[in-house]
Design a protein around this motif. Structure first.
Motif, PDB file in Angstrom:
ATOM      1  N   GLU A 181      36.566 -18.410  -5.151  1.00  0.00           N
ATOM      2  CA  GLU A 181      37.662 -19.309  -5.492  1.00  0.00           C
ATOM      3  C   GLU A 181      37.207 -20.362  -6.487  1.00  0.00           C
ATOM      4  N   ASN A 182      38.169 -20.835  -7.299  1.00  0.00           N
ATOM      5  CA  ASN A 182      37.936 -21.921  -8.264  1.00  0.00           C
ATOM      6  C   ASN A 182      36.822 -21.591  -9.242  1.00  0.00           C
ATOM      7  N   GLY A 183      36.692 -20.313  -9.598  1.00  0.00           N
ATOM      8  CA  GLY A 183      35.704 -19.926 -10.592  1.00  0.00           C
ATOM      9  C   GLY A 183      34.291 -19.757 -10.066  1.00  0.00           C
ATOM     10  N   HIS A 184      34.075 -19.983  -8.764  1.00  0.00           N
ATOM     11  CA  HIS A 184      32.721 -19.844  -8.213  1.00  0.00           C
ATOM     12  C   HIS A 184      32.322 -18.376  -8.152  1.00  0.00           C
ATOM     13  N   VAL A 185      31.056 -18.090  -8.453  1.00  0.00           N
ATOM     14  CA  VAL A 185      30.529 -16.728  -8.403  1.00  0.00           C
ATOM     15  C   VAL A 185      29.511 -16.655  -7.271  1.00  0.00           C
ATOM     16  N   HIS A 186      29.781 -15.776  -6.295  1.00  0.00           N
ATOM     17  CA  HIS A 186      28.859 -15.578  -5.184  1.00  0.00           C
ATOM     18  C   HIS A 186      27.776 -14.578  -5.584  1.00  0.00           C
ATOM     19  N   TYR A 187      26.560 -14.854  -5.170  1.00  0.00           N
ATOM     20  CA  TYR A 187      25.449 -13.932  -5.386  1.00  0.00           C
ATOM     21  C   TYR A 187      25.300 -13.074  -4.120  1.00  0.00           C
ATOM     22  N   ILE A 188      25.591 -11.771  -4.250  1.00  0.00           N
ATOM     23  CA  ILE A 188      25.487 -10.838  -3.124  1.00  0.00           C
ATOM     24  C   ILE A 188      24.104 -10.185  -3.192  1.00  0.00           C
ATOM     25  N   GLU A 189      23.314 -10.378  -2.157  1.00  0.00           N
ATOM     26  CA  GLU A 189      21.911  -9.945  -2.180  1.00  0.00           C
ATOM     27  C   GLU A 189      21.747  -8.586  -1.503  1.00  0.00           C
ATOM     28  N   LEU A 190      20.920  -7.749  -2.121  1.00  0.00           N
ATOM     29  CA  LEU A 190      20.544  -6.457  -1.561  1.00  0.00           C
ATOM     30  C   LEU A 190      19.028  -6.336  -1.618  1.00  0.00           C
ATOM     31  N   ASP A 191      18.390  -6.205  -0.455  1.00  0.00           N
ATOM     32  CA  ASP A 191      16.938  -6.048  -0.353  1.00  0.00           C
ATOM     33  C   ASP A 191      16.612  -4.602  -0.013  1.00  0.00           C
ATOM     34  N   GLN A 192      15.505  -4.104  -0.576  1.00  0.00           N
ATOM     35  CA  GLN A 192      15.112  -2.713  -0.351  1.00  0.00           C
ATOM     36  C   GLN A 192      13.614  -2.605  -0.067  1.00  0.00           C
ATOM     37  N   PHE A 193      13.284  -1.795   0.941  1.00  0.00           N
ATOM     38  CA  PHE A 193      11.918  -1.345   1.172  1.00  0.00           C
ATOM     39  C   PHE A 193      11.911   0.149   0.841  1.00  0.00           C
ATOM     40  N   ILE A 194      11.165   0.535  -0.173  1.00  0.00           N
ATOM     41  CA  ILE A 194      11.186   1.918  -0.644  1.00  0.00           C
ATOM     42  C   ILE A 194       9.796   2.522  -0.457  1.00  0.00           C
ATOM     43  N   GLY A 195       9.713   3.518   0.391  1.00  0.00           N
ATOM     44  CA  GLY A 195       8.465   4.236   0.625  1.00  0.00           C
ATOM     45  C   GLY A 195       8.679   5.728   0.509  1.00  0.00           C
ATOM     46  N   ARG A 196       7.620   6.515   0.748  1.00  0.00           N
ATOM     47  CA  ARG A 196       7.735   7.966   0.626  1.00  0.00           C
ATOM     48  C   ARG A 196       8.657   8.535   1.687  1.00  0.00           C
TER      49      ARG A 196
ATOM     50  N   ALA B 161       0.815  -1.215   0.000  1.00  0.00           N
ATOM     51  CA  ALA B 161       0.000   0.000   0.000  1.00  0.00           C
ATOM     52  C   ALA B 161       0.846   1.262   0.000  1.00  0.00           C
ATOM     53  N   ASP B 162       1.904   1.303   0.803  1.00  0.00           N
ATOM     54  CA  ASP B 162       2.692   2.528   0.924  1.00  0.00           C
ATOM     55  C   ASP B 162       4.164   2.340   0.584  1.00  0.00           C
ATOM     56  N   HIS B 163       4.547   1.189   0.032  1.00  0.00           N
ATOM     57  CA  HIS B 163       5.954   0.980  -0.322  1.00  0.00           C
ATOM     58  C   HIS B 163       6.078  -0.186  -1.288  1.00  0.00           C
ATOM     59  N   VAL B 164       7.283  -0.333  -1.829  1.00  0.00           N
ATOM     60  CA  VAL B 164       7.603  -1.477  -2.690  1.00  0.00           C
ATOM     61  C   VAL B 164       8.797  -2.197  -2.082  1.00  0.00           C
ATOM     62  N   PHE B 165       8.842  -3.497  -2.302  1.00  0.00           N
ATOM     63  CA  PHE B 165       9.939  -4.334  -1.809  1.00  0.00           C
ATOM     64  C   PHE B 165      10.670  -4.906  -3.012  1.00  0.00           C
ATOM     65  N   VAL B 166      11.988  -4.757  -3.028  1.00  0.00           N
ATOM     66  CA  VAL B 166      12.803  -5.169  -4.172  1.00  0.00           C
ATOM     67  C   VAL B 166      13.973  -6.012  -3.686  1.00  0.00           C
ATOM     68  N   VAL B 167      14.216  -7.124  -4.368  1.00  0.00           N
ATOM     69  CA  VAL B 167      15.365  -7.995  -4.103  1.00  0.00           C
ATOM     70  C   VAL B 167      16.258  -7.983  -5.337  1.00  0.00           C
ATOM     71  N   LEU B 168      17.530  -7.633  -5.156  1.00  0.00           N
ATOM     72  CA  LEU B 168      18.507  -7.598  -6.241  1.00  0.00           C
ATOM     73  C   LEU B 168      19.724  -8.425  -5.867  1.00  0.00           C
ATOM     74  N   HIS B 169      20.533  -8.747  -6.879  1.00  0.00           N
ATOM     75  CA  HIS B 169      21.773  -9.486  -6.648  1.00  0.00           C
ATOM     76  C   HIS B 169      22.925  -8.824  -7.392  1.00  0.00           C
ATOM     77  N   GLY B 170      24.113  -9.074  -6.897  1.00  0.00           N
ATOM     78  CA  GLY B 170      25.337  -8.659  -7.563  1.00  0.00           C
ATOM     79  C   GLY B 170      26.345  -9.797  -7.529  1.00  0.00           C
ATOM     80  N   PRO B 171      27.194  -9.935  -8.552  1.00  0.00           N
ATOM     81  CA  PRO B 171      28.181 -11.020  -8.578  1.00  0.00           C
ATOM     82  C   PRO B 171      29.462 -10.655  -7.849  1.00  0.00           C
ATOM     83  N   GLU B 172      30.073 -11.644  -7.226  1.00  0.00           N
ATOM     84  CA  GLU B 172      31.373 -11.492  -6.583  1.00  0.00           C
ATOM     85  C   GLU B 172      32.194 -12.736  -6.870  1.00  0.00           C
ATOM     86  N   GLN B 173      33.396 -12.542  -7.415  1.00  0.00           N
ATOM     87  CA  GLN B 173      34.244 -13.667  -7.794  1.00  0.00           C
ATOM     88  C   GLN B 173      34.757 -14.401  -6.566  1.00  0.00           C
TER      89      GLN B 173
END
Length: 347
Positions: free
Chosen positions: A106-121, A92-104
């Motif tokens: 070891e051994n070629g593995h890519v970590h998913y770095i999560e950022l969550d946001q609650f955005i309101g007025r 009703a008064d905000h939006v919720f957003v989940v995003l990811h970013g890559p981080e290198q």
């Protein structure tokens, strides 16, 4: 927009701080504390907003999200648990957003770095999702820390929670672009090694190629999912003020650009892999052909020796000149076959 000094507010004071900002408080700000980074700003044409940055959604933070802000329990649960894909929900008064970013990793593995946001007025709450123990906590705070430094230095003066979120997400997109640039440097190095012929052992080199391709694929996937999240957010005009749409469009374009860069480099790397495989296949084919020629050249020797066997050597009636004649005949037949193979460019 005016902005006063920097202060710290304990998590327990968030409720009162939020009520003050909603009612039109004086402008205040804060940097990172042990529990969270809490700040508030006030624009000339708005009542102001609070920014809360939570490094880890532990029990105390969950209580703040539920009791102080009144967020939906499902959204708070998403902050406490790892999310496999980016997503958004409108309330009703905000939006919720989940995003990811890559981080290198070891051994070629890519970590998913999560950022969550609650955005309101009147608020922006950023929550950093659960981290793999192999990832430094500072990695998750990289974008929010850089935005806070820009605000402290006066280079960034957001007038709304959406403008501040816009700055943080653009910093996230820039980090993804740097991730792709680092992999691009690896791809160029691999391509130079292929063209120069300095390949080393095939198995370790193929492993390097596939790790680079995996990193580009991960960056492409993350950017595509982040973009689709903001495309969905833009389609919900009823949940967003009109002035926010240009900000969302810019974010969408940034993620699309990162996805395009990852796609182009991935296709280029695929060409390098195919070129390398072609060279390996060609070498194996040449080696097989030469082995076949060697087998054909030695065939007369095998045939003659199988007929005569050991009798020529062990038979006491065998004269030396007979043995010499047989050896000369073997050598002559092999030489004739070798000359014939060279005429046909088989050797």
């Amino acid at each position: 927009m005016t902005r006063a000094g920097v202060e710290r507010h304990p998590v327990e004071a968030l409720g009162e701080l939020l009520r003050r900002v909603s009612a039109g408080p004086d402008t205040v700000g804060a940097d990172g504390g042990a529990e969270s980074s809490v700040g508030a700003t006030r624009a000339e044409d708005d009542a102001g907003f609070v920014w809360v940055d939570i490094p880890s959604c532990e029990k105390n933070a969950e209580r703040v999200l539920l009791d102080v802000f009144g967020f939906h329990p499902r959204a708070v649960h998403d902050c406490a648990e790892r999310n496999l894909v980016a997503k958004t929900h409108s309330y009703a008064d905000h939006v919720f957003v989940v995003l990811h970013g890559p981080e290198q990793g070891e051994n070629g593995h890519v970590h998913y770095i999560e950022l969550d946001q609650f955005i309101g007025r009147h608020f922006l709450v950023t929550v950093h999702g659960p981290l793999n123990p192999a990832v430094e906590p500072s990695v998750a705070l990289r974008e929010t820390s850089s935005v806070l430094e820009r605000m402290d230095a006066g280079r960034l003066r957001p007038t709304s929670a959406f403008e501040l979120s816009h700055a943080i997400v653009l910093a996230l997109a820039a980090s993804q672009e740097r991730f792709v640039e680092a992999l691009t440097a690896d791809v160029w190095g691999l391509e130079q090694r292929v063209n120069a012929g300095h390949l080393g052992e095939p198995e370790p080199f193929l492993d390097e190629l596939f790790r680079a391709r995996h990193g580009l694929l991960a960056a492409r996937t993350i950017s595509a999912l982040n973009r689709e999240t903001y495309v969905r957010l833009m389609s919900r005009a009823w949940a967003l003020p009109p002035r926010v749409r240009p900000l969302l469009a810019e974010i969408t374009d940034e993620f699309e650009q990162v996805r395009g860069l990852a796609d182009v480099q991935r296709e280029y790397l695929q060409g390098v892999i195919e070129f390398y495989r072609t060279r390996i296949d060609t070498k194996m084919t040449i080696a097989a052909e030469r082995l076949a020629v060697i087998a054909a050249i030695t065939l007369p020797i095998t045939a003659v020796s199988s007929i005569y066997g050991m009798n020529i050597i062990v038979n006491t009636r065998t004269r030396p000149e007979q043995l010499i004649i047989v050896l000369i005949a073997m050598a002559a037949m092999s030489a004739a076959l070798l000359r014939w193979a060279k005429r046909r460019d088989w050797w």
